[in-house]
Design a protein around this motif. Structure first.
Motif, short mmCIF file in Angstrom:
data_model
loop_
_atom_site.label_atom_id
_atom_site.label_comp_id
_atom_site.label_asym_id
_atom_site.label_seq_id
_atom_site.Cartn_x
_atom_site.Cartn_y
_atom_site.Cartn_z
N ASP A 1 0.84 -1.20 0.00
CA ASP A 1 0.00 0.00 0.00
C ASP A 1 0.88 1.26 0.00
O ASP A 1 2.09 1.19 0.22
CB ASP A 1 -0.99 -0.01 1.17
CG ASP A 1 -0.28 -0.08 2.52
OD1 ASP A 1 0.83 0.44 2.64
OD2 ASP A 1 -0.85 -0.70 3.45
N THR A 2 0.24 2.40 -0.24
CA THR A 2 0.95 3.67 -0.39
C THR A 2 1.80 4.01 0.84
O THR A 2 2.93 4.49 0.71
CB THR A 2 -0.07 4.81 -0.63
OG1 THR A 2 -0.98 4.36 -1.62
CG2 THR A 2 0.58 6.07 -1.10
N GLN A 3 1.26 3.71 1.99
CA GLN A 3 1.96 4.02 3.26
C GLN A 3 3.26 3.21 3.37
O GLN A 3 4.30 3.73 3.77
CB GLN A 3 1.04 3.65 4.42
CG GLN A 3 0.93 4.72 5.45
CD GLN A 3 0.00 4.26 6.57
OE1 GLN A 3 -0.76 3.30 6.42
NE2 GLN A 3 0.06 4.95 7.68
N THR A 4 3.18 1.94 2.98
CA THR A 4 4.36 1.07 3.05
C THR A 4 5.40 1.52 2.03
O THR A 4 6.61 1.55 2.32
CB THR A 4 3.95 -0.40 2.80
OG1 THR A 4 2.88 -0.72 3.67
CG2 THR A 4 5.11 -1.35 3.01
N GLU B 1 11.50 6.25 2.44
CA GLU B 1 12.13 7.03 3.52
C GLU B 1 13.31 6.26 4.11
O GLU B 1 14.38 6.83 4.37
CB GLU B 1 11.08 7.33 4.59
CG GLU B 1 11.58 8.24 5.67
CD GLU B 1 10.56 8.47 6.78
OE1 GLU B 1 9.41 8.01 6.65
OE2 GLU B 1 10.94 9.10 7.77
N HIS B 2 13.14 4.96 4.30
CA HIS B 2 14.18 4.09 4.85
C HIS B 2 15.42 4.11 3.94
O HIS B 2 16.56 4.27 4.41
CB HIS B 2 13.57 2.68 4.94
CG HIS B 2 14.50 1.58 5.25
ND1 HIS B 2 15.13 1.45 6.46
CD2 HIS B 2 14.91 0.52 4.49
CE1 HIS B 2 15.88 0.35 6.44
NE2 HIS B 2 15.77 -0.22 5.26
N TYR C 1 9.22 -0.02 -8.66
CA TYR C 1 9.32 1.29 -9.35
C TYR C 1 8.52 2.37 -8.60
O TYR C 1 8.90 3.54 -8.63
CB TYR C 1 8.89 1.16 -10.81
CG TYR C 1 10.04 0.65 -11.67
CD1 TYR C 1 11.16 1.45 -11.94
CD2 TYR C 1 10.04 -0.63 -12.20
CE1 TYR C 1 12.22 0.99 -12.70
CE2 TYR C 1 11.10 -1.11 -12.97
CZ TYR C 1 12.18 -0.29 -13.22
OH TYR C 1 13.25 -0.75 -13.97
N ALA C 2 7.46 1.98 -7.91
CA ALA C 2 6.71 2.98 -7.12
C ALA C 2 7.57 3.50 -5.97
O ALA C 2 7.54 4.69 -5.63
CB ALA C 2 5.41 2.36 -6.60
N VAL D 1 15.34 -4.81 0.50
CA VAL D 1 13.91 -4.59 0.81
C VAL D 1 13.11 -5.89 0.77
O VAL D 1 12.21 -6.11 1.60
CB VAL D 1 13.31 -3.57 -0.20
CG1 VAL D 1 11.82 -3.39 0.05
CG2 VAL D 1 14.01 -2.23 -0.09
N THR D 2 13.45 -6.78 -0.16
CA THR D 2 12.64 -8.01 -0.30
C THR D 2 12.82 -8.97 0.89
O THR D 2 12.04 -9.90 1.02
CB THR D 2 12.99 -8.74 -1.62
OG1 THR D 2 14.41 -8.84 -1.73
CG2 THR D 2 12.43 -7.99 -2.82
#
Ligand code: 0L1
Ligand code: MG
Length: 262
Positions: A4-7, A13-14, A41-42, A28-29
């Motif tokens: 989702d957008t928040q994640t 940011e991280h 890509y997002a 990240v994965t």
């Protein structure tokens, strides 16, 4: 999209904090194994928006992992795309401060600046050659935010394809005066040749990397505007550098680009 957008915002940011604080992180994965290509890509797009909001203008696009030497080195099987920002640009012959980087490596690249907009799908080498204003040699300094450069393709896309710094220089030339496939490239570190290649190492033709980028943008409803700088990708494997190292890249017909790490 799996995230989702928040994640997506939280991951961007991280990764941005890791770059700004010069510290490495795990890929990240590891935390988001179900992340999709669109998510990757997002995250990169969110990173770009965050940098732009800080006043860091986006000044070019980059193709990464476009040579077999690089794909083999990093254990991945496909190219990827990212962007370069104004603050990443360093002058030819200048110095790069290693204290601001985690574990830099350099790549010799053939870069182009376009004079006409390009749109995919269906973009090909011919369309790209017609749209190139000039060709210019460059060095990309990559600095993965991931520990020991250990990542998979989705994680590296999220991390803006390890983009950190770049240098352009040499002698820009018109594309119609050159055969980009047969341009010889010599990468020297501290006066010793450490890698050799020709332009064809990049997907058979550096313009093919630009076409791939344009088709990637086209699939997302975007075009490559006239006046765009595109770095077509390292022609050889990337070379690790540290403070004290001097790098010189010679590209046949296009002069040389040099930099020193301090
Ligand atoms: O510009 C590049 O080819 C780098 C892509 C990302 C992979 C890496 O960090 O080597
Ligand atoms: Mg590169």
């Amino acid at each position: 999209m799996a995230l989702d957008t928040q994640t997506i915002e939280k991951i961007a940011e991280h990764l941005e904090s890791a770059e700004r604080e010069v510290r490495d992180v795990t890929k990240v994965t590891d935390d988001y194994p179900d992340m999709s290509w669109d998510d990757a890509y997002a995250i990169q797009d969110t990173l770009r928006a965050r940098k732009e909001a800080r006043g860091h203008k986006t000044v070019g696009l980059k193709c990464g992992l476009t040579s077999h030497a690089k794909m083999k080195q990093m254990g991945v099987a496909a190219p990827c795309f990212g962007f370069v920002s104004e603050y990443m640009n360093c002058p030819d012959g200048g110095e790069i401060d290693c204290a601001r980087l985690i574990h830099p490596k350099v790549e010799a690249e053939i870069c182009v600046v376009t004079k006409a907009a390009l749109r995919g799908p269906g973009c090909h080498v011919g369309a790209v050659l017609a749209a190139i204003d000039f060709v210019i040699p460059g060095v990309e300094i990559i600095d993965s935010r991931y520990r020991d450069f250990k990542f998979d393709l989705k994680s590296v896309i999220a991390d803006n394809t390890s983009a950190a710094r770049f240098v352009l220089g040499g002698r820009p030339r018109n594309a119609d005066e050159l055969d980009l496939r047969t341009l010889g490239v010599v990468l020297e570190k501290n006066g010793k040749i450490v890698a050799l290649a020709a332009g064809a190492a990049v997907l058979g033709h550096p313009a093919a990397a630009v076409a791939m980028l344009v088709n990637h943008l086209g699939a997302r409803g975007q075009e490559l505007p006239a006046g765009s700088l595109v770095m077509t990708g390292g022609v050889t494997e990337a070379i690790a550098v540290q403070a004290g190292d001097h790098i010189n890249v010679r590209v046949q017909e296009l002069g040389s680009v040099s930099l020193r790490f301090v």
